[in-house]
Scaffold this motif. Structure first.
Motif, short mmCIF file in Angstrom:
data_model
loop_
_atom_site.label_atom_id
_atom_site.label_comp_id
_atom_site.label_asym_id
_atom_site.label_seq_id
_atom_site.Cartn_x
_atom_site.Cartn_y
_atom_site.Cartn_z
N VAL A 1 -41.86 -5.41 -56.19
CA VAL A 1 -42.63 -4.32 -56.37
C VAL A 1 -41.76 -3.11 -57.03
O VAL A 1 -41.91 -2.40 -58.00
CB VAL A 1 -42.92 -3.73 -55.15
CG1 VAL A 1 -43.43 -2.30 -54.96
CG2 VAL A 1 -43.90 -4.59 -54.80
N VAL A 2 -40.50 -3.27 -56.73
CA VAL A 2 -39.38 -2.41 -57.48
C VAL A 2 -39.18 -2.35 -58.67
O VAL A 2 -39.12 -1.45 -59.49
CB VAL A 2 -38.03 -2.49 -56.53
CG1 VAL A 2 -36.94 -1.59 -57.28
CG2 VAL A 2 -37.83 -2.01 -54.97
N GLN A 3 -39.20 -3.82 -59.13
CA GLN A 3 -39.15 -4.11 -60.83
C GLN A 3 -40.45 -3.49 -61.29
O GLN A 3 -40.35 -3.03 -62.48
CB GLN A 3 -38.94 -5.56 -60.95
CG GLN A 3 -37.38 -5.98 -60.65
CD GLN A 3 -36.52 -5.03 -61.51
OE1 GLN A 3 -36.60 -4.92 -62.66
NE2 GLN A 3 -35.38 -4.72 -60.84
N GLU A 4 -41.43 -3.68 -60.56
CA GLU A 4 -42.97 -3.33 -61.32
C GLU A 4 -42.80 -1.92 -61.57
O GLU A 4 -43.36 -1.31 -62.68
CB GLU A 4 -44.14 -3.87 -60.59
CG GLU A 4 -45.46 -3.61 -61.17
CD GLU A 4 -46.72 -3.71 -60.32
OE1 GLU A 4 -47.70 -3.42 -60.58
OE2 GLU A 4 -46.42 -4.55 -59.42
N MET A 5 -42.56 -1.30 -60.43
CA MET A 5 -42.42 0.34 -60.64
C MET A 5 -41.53 0.87 -61.59
O MET A 5 -41.83 1.66 -62.47
CB MET A 5 -41.90 0.93 -59.35
CG MET A 5 -43.04 1.01 -58.25
SD MET A 5 -42.55 1.74 -56.59
CE MET A 5 -44.05 1.54 -55.93
N LEU A 6 -40.25 0.14 -61.98
CA LEU A 6 -39.44 0.38 -63.14
C LEU A 6 -40.20 0.16 -64.22
O LEU A 6 -40.13 1.12 -65.40
CB LEU A 6 -38.28 -0.57 -62.86
CG LEU A 6 -37.08 -0.10 -63.82
CD1 LEU A 6 -36.65 1.17 -63.91
CD2 LEU A 6 -35.96 -1.20 -63.74
N GLN A 7 -40.78 -1.01 -64.24
CA GLN A 7 -41.42 -1.35 -65.79
C GLN A 7 -42.82 -0.47 -65.93
O GLN A 7 -42.71 -0.21 -67.22
CB GLN A 7 -41.95 -2.72 -65.70
CG GLN A 7 -40.78 -3.79 -65.66
CD GLN A 7 -41.13 -5.32 -65.58
OE1 GLN A 7 -42.42 -5.46 -64.95
NE2 GLN A 7 -40.23 -6.05 -65.57
N VAL A 8 -43.34 0.13 -65.08
CA VAL A 8 -44.68 0.75 -65.51
C VAL A 8 -44.27 2.43 -65.68
O VAL A 8 -45.18 3.17 -65.79
CB VAL A 8 -45.97 0.49 -64.69
CG1 VAL A 8 -46.08 -0.76 -64.63
CG2 VAL A 8 -45.62 0.84 -62.85
N GLY A 9 -43.21 2.72 -65.37
CA GLY A 9 -42.75 4.16 -65.63
C GLY A 9 -42.71 5.04 -64.42
O GLY A 9 -42.62 6.24 -64.49
N VAL A 10 -42.71 4.41 -63.18
CA VAL A 10 -42.73 5.07 -62.03
C VAL A 10 -41.19 5.79 -61.62
O VAL A 10 -41.38 7.12 -61.45
CB VAL A 10 -42.99 4.44 -60.80
CG1 VAL A 10 -42.84 4.95 -59.33
CG2 VAL A 10 -44.40 3.72 -60.65
N VAL A 11 -40.32 5.47 -62.15
CA VAL A 11 -39.04 5.93 -61.92
C VAL A 11 -38.84 7.19 -62.80
O VAL A 11 -38.43 8.09 -62.29
CB VAL A 11 -37.87 4.84 -62.25
CG1 VAL A 11 -36.53 5.59 -61.93
CG2 VAL A 11 -38.06 3.62 -61.39
N SER A 12 -39.40 6.94 -63.92
CA SER A 12 -39.18 8.11 -64.82
C SER A 12 -40.11 9.26 -64.44
O SER A 12 -39.85 10.49 -64.35
CB SER A 12 -39.60 7.74 -66.37
OG SER A 12 -38.90 7.00 -66.93
N LYS A 13 -41.17 8.99 -63.81
CA LYS A 13 -42.29 9.86 -63.20
C LYS A 13 -41.32 10.61 -61.99
O LYS A 13 -41.65 11.83 -62.11
CB LYS A 13 -43.50 9.35 -62.64
CG LYS A 13 -44.52 8.99 -63.95
CD LYS A 13 -45.22 10.23 -64.32
CE LYS A 13 -46.33 9.65 -65.32
NZ LYS A 13 -47.55 10.13 -65.10
N LEU A 14 -40.88 9.84 -61.21
CA LEU A 14 -40.24 10.34 -60.04
C LEU A 14 -39.12 11.35 -60.34
O LEU A 14 -38.97 12.37 -59.86
CB LEU A 14 -39.74 9.38 -58.97
CG LEU A 14 -40.76 8.67 -58.39
CD1 LEU A 14 -40.06 7.35 -57.53
CD2 LEU A 14 -41.63 9.37 -57.58
N CYS A 15 -38.41 11.03 -61.40
CA CYS A 15 -37.35 11.94 -62.12
C CYS A 15 -38.08 13.23 -62.76
O CYS A 15 -37.35 14.07 -62.37
CB CYS A 15 -36.49 11.15 -63.14
SG CYS A 15 -35.53 9.82 -62.47
#
Length: 185
Positions: free
Chosen positions: A128-142
């Motif tokens: 799940v953590v890797q999927e969130m990274l791949q679909v851009g969740v981390v960028s959105k959170l930033c």
């Protein structure tokens, strides 16, 4: 509270069949009301609501208010393990929730962040953590940390980023410009 399974199935069928805009809105309003109780959340998930709601969010012609209502229901359904599992089971679940953040409204952003927070807190496997990274969740959170959002939403975003900072911080998927706003552990 005494609704039977077939009632939930019929409400979901109205959404799935898209009989009319008014019927769909009424179904969403009913779901918002009945999903306040955990027993009803589970019945709603068992009726197939999560995949139908995700499919609605994937539509290009969805109105702002409809998106908000769908995200409110998804947020309620992700408060139970069955709802989170169904969201993860759908191939576009995390991506479509992430897409709604910062695109629809403040309410949609708030609910999207809450859904992702539930996913990471209770179902945050390495996949799940890797999927969130791949679909851009981390960028959105930033980005949530940089824009005009509610303080509560920013705190949830910051909490998620800190929780998985070891995995996400050194990723090449995060643009350098966004990385400057990444909270330190």
């Amino acid at each position: 509270m005494a609704l039977r399974g077939e009632h939930f199935a019929q409400i979901v069928n109205v959404l799935r069949d898209q009989i009319s805009q008014q019927a769909s809105k009424a179904s969403l309003q009913i779901m918002i009301e009945i999903c306040q109780w955990s027993r009803n959340r589970i019945k709603t998930v068992e009726a197939g609501a999560v995949s139908v709601l995700i499919e609605i969010l994937l539509e290009k012609t969805i109105e702002k208010r409809d998106s908000e209502m769908v995200l409110v229901v998804l947020d309620q359904l992700c408060r139970c393990a069955e709802g989170r599992a169904e969201l993860l089971r759908h191939g576009a679940g995390i991506a479509v929730v992430s897409k709604s953040i910062l695109r629809v409204s403040h309410l949609a952003t708030d609910r999207g962040v809450r859904i992702l927070s539930s996913m990471l807190r209770f179902s945050g496997t390495s996949c799940v953590v890797q999927e969130m990274l791949q679909v851009g969740v981390v960028s959105k959170l930033c980005l949530v940390l940089q824009v005009d959002c509610s303080l509560k939403t920013k705190e949830k975003a910051k909490e998620m980023l800190k929780l998985h900072s070891r995995v996400w911080k050194n990723s090449s998927c995060i643009p350098l410009l966004v990385l400057s706003s990444y909270p330190s552990s």
